[in-house]
Design an enzyme around this catalytic site. Structure first.
Site, short mmCIF file in Angstrom:
data_model
loop_
_atom_site.label_atom_id
_atom_site.label_comp_id
_atom_site.label_asym_id
_atom_site.label_seq_id
_atom_site.Cartn_x
_atom_site.Cartn_y
_atom_site.Cartn_z
N HIS A 144 0.27 -4.78 9.85
CA HIS A 144 1.35 -5.05 8.88
C HIS A 144 1.01 -6.24 7.98
O HIS A 144 1.88 -7.05 7.65
CB HIS A 144 2.68 -5.26 9.61
CG HIS A 144 3.28 -3.98 10.10
ND1 HIS A 144 4.38 -3.91 10.92
CD2 HIS A 144 2.92 -2.69 9.87
CE1 HIS A 144 4.66 -2.65 11.18
NE2 HIS A 144 3.78 -1.89 10.56
N ASP B 45 21.71 -20.73 -3.34
CA ASP B 45 22.81 -19.88 -3.81
C ASP B 45 22.32 -18.62 -4.51
O ASP B 45 23.05 -17.99 -5.26
CB ASP B 45 23.75 -20.67 -4.72
CG ASP B 45 23.03 -21.20 -5.94
OD1 ASP B 45 21.78 -21.10 -5.99
OD2 ASP B 45 23.70 -21.71 -6.85
N GLU C 48 -2.26 8.04 5.07
CA GLU C 48 -0.86 8.37 5.38
C GLU C 48 -0.22 9.22 4.30
O GLU C 48 -0.31 8.91 3.11
CB GLU C 48 -0.06 7.07 5.53
CG GLU C 48 1.44 7.29 5.74
CD GLU C 48 2.19 5.99 6.03
OE1 GLU C 48 1.76 4.92 5.57
OE2 GLU C 48 3.22 6.08 6.71
N ASP D 245 6.13 6.68 1.70
CA ASP D 245 5.28 5.82 2.53
C ASP D 245 3.88 6.42 2.51
O ASP D 245 3.66 7.47 3.13
CB ASP D 245 5.88 5.79 3.95
CG ASP D 245 5.19 4.81 4.87
OD1 ASP D 245 4.29 4.09 4.42
OD2 ASP D 245 5.57 4.76 6.06
N ASP E 205 -1.12 0.38 1.72
CA ASP E 205 -0.01 1.10 2.33
C ASP E 205 1.23 0.69 1.55
O ASP E 205 1.72 -0.42 1.69
CB ASP E 205 0.09 0.71 3.81
CG ASP E 205 1.21 1.45 4.54
OD1 ASP E 205 2.08 2.05 3.88
OD2 ASP E 205 1.20 1.42 5.79
N ARG F 112 -6.74 3.72 7.30
CA ARG F 112 -5.55 4.52 7.59
C ARG F 112 -5.35 5.45 6.41
O ARG F 112 -5.61 5.08 5.26
CB ARG F 112 -4.32 3.63 7.80
CG ARG F 112 -3.05 4.42 8.09
CD ARG F 112 -1.90 3.58 8.69
NE ARG F 112 -1.40 2.52 7.83
CZ ARG F 112 -1.61 1.22 8.00
NH1 ARG F 112 -2.35 0.82 9.02
NH2 ARG F 112 -1.12 0.33 7.17
N HIS G 87 11.41 3.74 8.02
CA HIS G 87 11.36 4.14 9.43
C HIS G 87 12.75 4.71 9.69
O HIS G 87 13.67 4.00 10.04
CB HIS G 87 11.07 2.95 10.34
CG HIS G 87 9.67 2.42 10.15
ND1 HIS G 87 9.23 1.24 10.66
CD2 HIS G 87 8.60 2.95 9.49
CE1 HIS G 87 7.96 1.05 10.32
NE2 HIS G 87 7.56 2.07 9.61
#
Ligand code: GLY
Ligand code: MN
Ligand code: MN
Length: 444
Positions: A242, A38, A407, A270, A259, A405, A360
């Site tokens: 991911h 709940d 970004e 992001d 990230d 990466r 996104h």
């Protein structure tokens, strides 16, 4: 607040101006979501609904009915209820909502099923986000059935159902000055989180230790939530695009890929940074890092008004392919390697995506099968990466398990572009200097 109010109104007006004649649009608030038994997840308003209203309560519905004499903008929301408010907080109620949100009419949500069929009746077209939420799809059909049941009495059910997404999402794609200010603030809060995480990193801490630094900075900055599940990936985990378990120990010699971006007043940021856990890149890590950085600079440079959406991607592919050939990780000539997409073993995603109320974000990438052209006010991420799988037997062992990466969020300007996500160490030098200073401060 006044500025907001004007802006929401203007968005509704723009959307209505684009709707086909004799139509109605129905936009529902997000349903509450159960987390377990709940207890619920934190409530977050549906992005489209928020964009058009700024209204944050659940159990609400917006109807836009261009040309309706008795009122074009009608909101249904929860009634004031002293007992309910004691448990879950103040409700605005229809009267105050009508006033504060500049609506033509507002009614209690409890009256939706009685009133909405009457609003639809006689309208030829119904716009709604078909297929997104089964329960809402069913409700719309239930309202139509009510009208059909009265057809013999002369009631006229709608003949066309249209997705609202296209019209609305084209509006959302171009950010206003006010939206850009919010995105800039989201970027600043996130940048602080990245700096704190980088400063707290040393071999022996856990990925979640750094996630805690991000969360602390986000919340302290006024953000209610990360814009997506934060990725804190050390060592080989950096090759999982991911990854979000964030529970591994960070080892000496690992690269750490973070990230993460906060959501601030419904606007996302992001950001990805990759750095060495011990503060010093080794030779292979540095080579890959500098290549990704070069690709990122080239891609950012290609974010120009009038450029095709895939121009930044192509720029990054070119730099990465060239660099991987030079390092001996890809064979062949540049053009042949690009043609056979040799880079895809290492760089398997696109260079970026729209960002806004959703991380996104919405908006088409192609128009009539062609990549669309960038326009001032669009915001895209630029996030090239190279991920050398630990299982990639076609490269010497010393390269395996490196994932990098970088970004940033980039706004298309009238001339050129502006990077919103600044103030986080990015070059090898900046990162190593920053981490050396952080190490000194920890020791002091
Ligand atoms: N954090 C998700 C992405 O970069 O697209
Ligand atoms: Mn990201
Ligand atoms: Mn992204």
């Amino acid at each position: 607040m006044i500025q907001d109010r004007q802006e929401y109104k203007q968005r509704r007006t723009e959307l209505m101006a684009q709707m086909e004649s004799n139509s109605i649009a129905l936009i529902a608030a997000a349903p509450a979501r159960t987390r377990s038994n709940d207890t619920e997840y934190y409530y977050r308003q549906n992005s489209d609904f928020y964009y058009l209203t700024g209204f944050e309560e659940q159990n609400a519905l917006l109807a836009l009915i261009p040309g309706r004499k008795q009122g074009e903008v009608v909101l249904f929301c929860q009634e004031k209820d002293k007992l309910k408010e004691l448990w879950t907080g103040v409700l605005m109620g229809p009267d105050a909502a009508r006033e504060q949100f500049d609506l033509d009419d507002a009614y209690p949500s409890a009256d939706i099923d009685d009133i909405v069929p009457g609003l639809i009746e006689g309208r030829e077209r119904v716009y709604y986000s078909m297929g997104q939420d089964n329960r809402f799809d069913e409700r719309v059909m239930d309202w139509v059935k009510v009208i059909r049941a009265k057809a013999k009495l002369g009631a006229h059910p709608p003949g066309e159902f249209l997705v609202l997404d296209h019209l609305l999402h084209e509006l959302r794609l171009i950010k206003s000055k006010h939206e850009i200010e919010l995105m800039q603030r989201a970027a600043e809060i996130s940048a602080e989180g990245h700096r704190q995480a980088m400063a707290a990193c040393e071999p022996g801490v856990y990925e979640y230790t750094l996630e805690a630094e991000l969360n602390y900075a986000f919340t302290r900055g006024g953000s209610r939530s990360p814009a997506y599940c934060s990725i804190v990936a050390a060592g080989e985990n950096s090759c999982i695009l991911h990854y979000d378990r964030n529970d591994a120990e960070i080892k000496d010699g690992d690269l750490v890929l973070i990230d993460a971006g906060c959501e601030y007043k419904y606007y996302a940021s992001d950001i990805t940074r990759t750095f060495p856990a011990n503060g010093k890149f080794n030779q292979q890590q540095k080579a890959i890092y500098e290549l990704v950085l070069k690709a990122q600079y080239a891609a950012i440079e290609a974010v120009q008004p009038g450029a095709a959406w895939d121009a930044p991607h192509n720029a990054s592919v070119r730099v990465i392919t060239q660099g991987l050939i030079k390092l001996g990780l890809i064979k062949g000539t540049l053009n042949a390697a690009i043609k056979r997409e040799a880079y895809r073993d290492f760089y398997m995603h696109k260079v970026g995506h729209w960002i806004g109320i959703d991380v996104h974000d919405v908006g088409d990438y192609k128009i009539d099968e062609e990549w669309r052209l960038l326009e001032p006010g669009m915001v895209t991420t630029i996030e090239p990466g190279i991920y050398i799988s630990p299982d990639n037997k076609s490269v010497p062992k010393k390269w395996r398990g490196i994932g990098v990466r970088i970004e940033d969020d980039v706004l298309v300007m009238k001339k050129g572009n502006r990077v919103l996500t600044t103030g986080i160490p990015k070059t090898v030098d900046e990162i190593e200097t920053f981490m050396a200073q952080a190490k000194k401060s920890r020791a002091a």
